[in-house]
Write an enzyme that holds these catalytic residues in place. Structure first.
Site, PDB file in Angstrom:
ATOM      1  CE1 TYR A 191      -2.810  -3.293   1.320  1.00  0.00           C
ATOM      2  CE2 TYR A 191      -4.387  -1.544   0.940  1.00  0.00           C
ATOM      3  CZ  TYR A 191      -4.111  -2.876   1.111  1.00  0.00           C
ATOM      4  OH  TYR A 191      -5.127  -3.800   1.073  1.00  0.00           O
ATOM      5  CD  GLU A 192      -1.359   5.846  -2.396  1.00  0.00           C
ATOM      6  OE1 GLU A 192      -1.030   5.659  -3.561  1.00  0.00           O
ATOM      7  OE2 GLU A 192      -2.285   6.592  -2.075  1.00  0.00           O
ATOM      8  CB  SER A 193       0.219   3.925   3.964  1.00  0.00           C
ATOM      9  OG  SER A 193       0.016   2.527   3.946  1.00  0.00           O
ATOM     10  N   GLY A 194       3.259   2.915   2.702  1.00  0.00           N
ATOM     11  CA  GLY A 194       4.573   2.436   3.098  1.00  0.00           C
ATOM     12  C   GLY A 194       4.525   1.066   3.742  1.00  0.00           C
ATOM     13  CB  ILE A 202      -3.937   3.718   1.583  1.00  0.00           C
ATOM     14  CG1 ILE A 202      -4.056   5.218   1.530  1.00  0.00           C
ATOM     15  CG2 ILE A 202      -4.524   3.050   0.375  1.00  0.00           C
ATOM     16  CD1 ILE A 202      -3.613   5.789   0.230  1.00  0.00           C
TER      17      ILE A 202
END
Lengths: 282, 267, 282, 267
Positions: free
Chosen positions: D52-55, D68
């Site tokens: 996920y783009e949250s890391g 996210i």
């Protein structure tokens, strides 16, 4: 990720002529892997490492390397790397071509490689003669926003990066704890990533924000207790500073160097045996 | 305290330590700079922030590290950051107050050589190289240099300029708009050299007790300018020496402790 | 680092017209600080944030901002930010100038700011119309090493970055644990750094490799329990997803939005009182 | 299982999930992509790696995140990296196999609009914007698009091209040498569209049970090409539906749980 004996991992993935980065800044230097490369008599390697340290002194002195990319080549706190010097100053056992950077440049170069970029960016080139030496590649660039002079550093993308780490879990994820240096960047920049670890555990003993390399970015891993000795593994054993001091004498002369390597590296089957010959392991 | 009670090395370390104001953020190299910074921290500057290029920020070591990445640093740090961040988020971003450098050669404008003696392609002596020094020299708000003074190390002409001092002098550094101000002091085993504000040339401004101007000149490879009456650096105080010697004693003990590794070779 | 009540920290360091980045990616969004800015009626702010989220919806709807730099402006998993839309589509309560990026670009822009660079570097511009909009600033660059087309993104350097974090220790060092987003980069890029924290502790309960901001990079800190609500603080309280769902209705109309803000933000003295009006705190 | 036993949304999610091979590394967006990926992970692809783009890398959530960056993701991740690294070390570096995208508009070449309806400067509808989509569209080895099909969303001409599919078609994307191959499939609530290998134009290649070609054409703003005989997608299996419904039920329960915060206001 494949779990392999170190001998097989090196045998399979480190080829003559490859560019190879053994990273780990003072901490977690993959000595066992470097010494296994020596045992397998690899030739023509392009060695990459910010601080060549004793491990590259050994590999260079044993004739594995024809090229070195680095940013500081000494025995930390002690003095010279005599084998590195001998190769550069007198071409023994063979000449060594240097590609020399500053730490900051090399960090940017790894980060660029890790990011899939052909180059990284820095502020203006510092006023150093390093910009003029053979092999210098840093280019100037005018910033289109500020007008400042900036520098572009070509990315480092080793064929193989080798790291030592503390733990691998049952799924093949690897934990690096303590001083991390540029390990993460060197890992992500490489085409193939080999890891040696102190131990395999069911679940990593790690914080949520720990530096963990997921198994699927790793090519192969080997369990090698003490694999960073005489460097250290945080939480496992400290740096053998006395050995670093002693190395200065061992490596000063070709004969004492060769004798040490014959006895402790070539003369043993693996790293555990090496540690026993040194009296470090029982 | 008389000169017989301490060594030149100790005097040099104590003098270097005294240059550091409490609360400053120092980028520390190994060896004498590390000893000086930690001496300062354990005496007059308890809030000195020590940053080592290994990525350890705010370290408070009890023994001196042999390398810049000893576990002692990791275990006492406020935080550990990936090495690239030390050079980007800290040094290049302008967050370092004082950079500490040594070298094999220095010239009259404080430029430093830590790369080669002789020609680069065919060196007489291949030195370790740049490391973090060129960027420290460029970006730290100010630089302190610590070096033993000899005619072979304080040279008229560098064999190689690894890190910049005042370049060709007389404002050349400022003209290049380098972010940091350059070397503020060079601490040697004779005394302290500081740049002339106009010419940028290093000038002997202070001597250790019992050291003569002539001896300092003899240890310099260029005609050394001196202040009209160089100050005399006060000798080490008892407490400074005690703290320094304790630090070195603890360090020696730590560095000779034998290492034992438990290996369970997997089958 | 100065430890101040939040009211004083905002009053002292957030000036009309400043560029202000409240970061925290879904996690640790500094709501209390944003709402205190609303209470103090700051005007003409240039708001910067990858994901404006509800906190900027509130600030924009209350007339604090004239400019927004962002890369995704929605209510995550729910839909639109109605106040952001009203400002962009109909200029209410005032027009809002946009500087719009992709997440990747904005991350690079923060990293450049954190690194003291005027710009950051990426691979070729992706084929997006974003390169053509008013306020687009990404520039092309030919790589001198590979010949590839690259992109340069101007650095983000907020006048003030505000973060919420879990803990501050007795020396003023701050721990951020869990999802970190671009918090570190936004912190290091800023001229001034304000932090709100859940609690003060003697020693941080942190791993060696935790994300800790040393006290000397922080301008001021304030202890604000629940300061990230309705976002969350890992280890303290979860995200109030029901509130995020409810916000869609609250913010849909100007009147319901204004009534909510009057009651819960302007009508209370501080964040603790706000949490009480919402029934979230006792 | 007959069409009365499941919804179109469920059919769509199940179809999307089936596109994912075990072991693939997926860059997951919120909403239906997240449901599809987790359904796949809980059924036929247990070793699917979700990023996920949250890391958060390698997450294994038990409930679906609303955002996210929910704590559910952090707590079940293999590791959490700073957000910039997701875009540099993972996406730009070419480590993502499958990117999952949705949008407000799509055109016949799979280009996507998630920025505005109407003119950019004076939009009728301001949409959330790009987020990670343009780079996912460019760098992921392949892209899956999931969108409900209507004549307003499947349009002849995008109002704004946020993320690229095959650009103008007929090899235009390849000519630009974008690293990823582009959209491999568009999963709608009617069936599946895939690009023609020569023209790059999306073609209806599969329909859900009971759905007609004509109804799919009516829900498309351009003259939709269809395969000679579109496949019929097998209906959801009992286990797929059970797992999906359990996931949604757990998610609903989690998202309505009241939050209580202990505050001790400092004095």
């Amino acid at each position: 990720m494949r779990l392999l004996p170190l001998r097989d991992a090196i045998g399979t993935y480190v080829k003559d002529g490859a560019s190879v980065a053994l990273e780990g800044f003072t901490h977690l230097i993959p000595f066992a892997a470097g010494q296994e490369i020596i045992r397998q008599q690899r030739r023509g390697l392009h060695l990459i490492r910010m601080t060549p340290d004793l491990v590259y002194d050994q590999m260079i002195g044993m004739g594995c390397a024809t090229r070195l990319t680095f940013s500081w080549g000494g025995n930390p706190g002690v003095g010279s790397l005599h084998r590195l010097r001998d190769a550069v100053e007198r071409g023994w056992p063979q000449p060594l071509t240097l590609a020399e950077f500053t730490h900051a440049e090399m960090a940017v170069a790894y980060e660029a490689g890790a990011s899939g970029l052909p180059c990284g960016i820095m502020r203006r080139p510092v006023a150093s003669d390093l910009a003029k030496v053979p092999g210098a590649t840093v280019q100037e660039l005018r910033c289109p926003f500020s007008g400042d002079t900036l520098a572009l550093v070509p990315a480092l993308k080793p064929d193989v990066t080798i790291l030592h780490a503390q733990q691998i879990d049952a799924r093949g994820n690897v934990l690096i704890r303590g001083i991390v240096g540029a390990a993460k960047e060197a890992a992500m920049a490489a085409t193939q990533l080999l890891i040696t670890v102190e131990e395999q555990v069911d679940t990593l003993r790690a914080d949520m924000n720990a530096l963990i390399l997921p198994s699927w970015v790793i090519t192969a891993a080997s369990i090698v207790p003490g694999g960073a000795y005489p460097s250290y593994a945080q939480g496992y054993y400290p740096r053998d500073n006395a050995f670093y001091l002693a190395w200065d004498e061992i490596a000063r002369e070709r004969s004492s160097f060769s004798a040490w390597m014959d006895r402790h590296v070539l003369g043993v089957a693996d790293h555990a045996a090496l540690l026993r010959t040194l009296g470090v392991a029982a | 305290m008389s000169a017989a009670d301490y060594t030149r090395d100790e005097m040099m370390t104590v003098t270097a330590a005294r240059q550091l104001r409490n609360g400053a953020v120092c980028f520390v190299g190994i060896g004498l700079p590390s000893a000086a910074c930690n001496l300062a921290r354990l005496t007059h500057a308890p809030d000195l922030v020590l940053v080592y290029e290994s990525g350890t920020v705010g370290v408070q070591p009890v023994v001196l590290p042999l390398s810049i990445g000893d576990s002692e640093l990791a275990e006492t740090a406020t935080c550990i950051v990936p090495l690239p961040e030390i050079f980007t988020h800290y040094l290049q971003r302008g967050r370092i107050d004082v950079g500490f450098l040594g070298a094999a050669q220095i010239d009259r404008f404080g430029n430093l050589n830590s790369t080669v003696i002789g020609d680069y392609a065919h060196p007489q002596v291949r030195l370790p190289g740049a490391g973090g020094a060129p960027e420290i020299a460029a970006y730290a708000r100010e630089v302190l240099v610590v070096m033993k003074q000899t005619a072979r190390s304080f040279v008229g002409q560098l064999d190689f300029r690894t890190s910049c001092g005042y370049l060709e002098g007389a404002g050349a550094r400022q003209a290049r708009r380098l972010p940091g101000a350059g070397p503020k002091a060079v601490i040697t085993d004779y005394g302290v050299l500081r740049p002339d504000p106009t010419t940028d040339e290093l000038e002997l401004t202070a001597l250790y007790p019992g050291v003569t101007i002539d001896s300092a000149r003899a240890a310099t490879g260029w005609p050394l300018r001196t202040a009209r009456t160089p100050e005399v650096v006060p000798p080490p105080e008892r407490r400074e020496l005690e703290v320094l010697r304790d630090l070195h004693a603890r360090t020696r003990a730590a560095h000779t402790r034998p290492i034992k590794i438990e290996i369970e070779v997997p089958t």
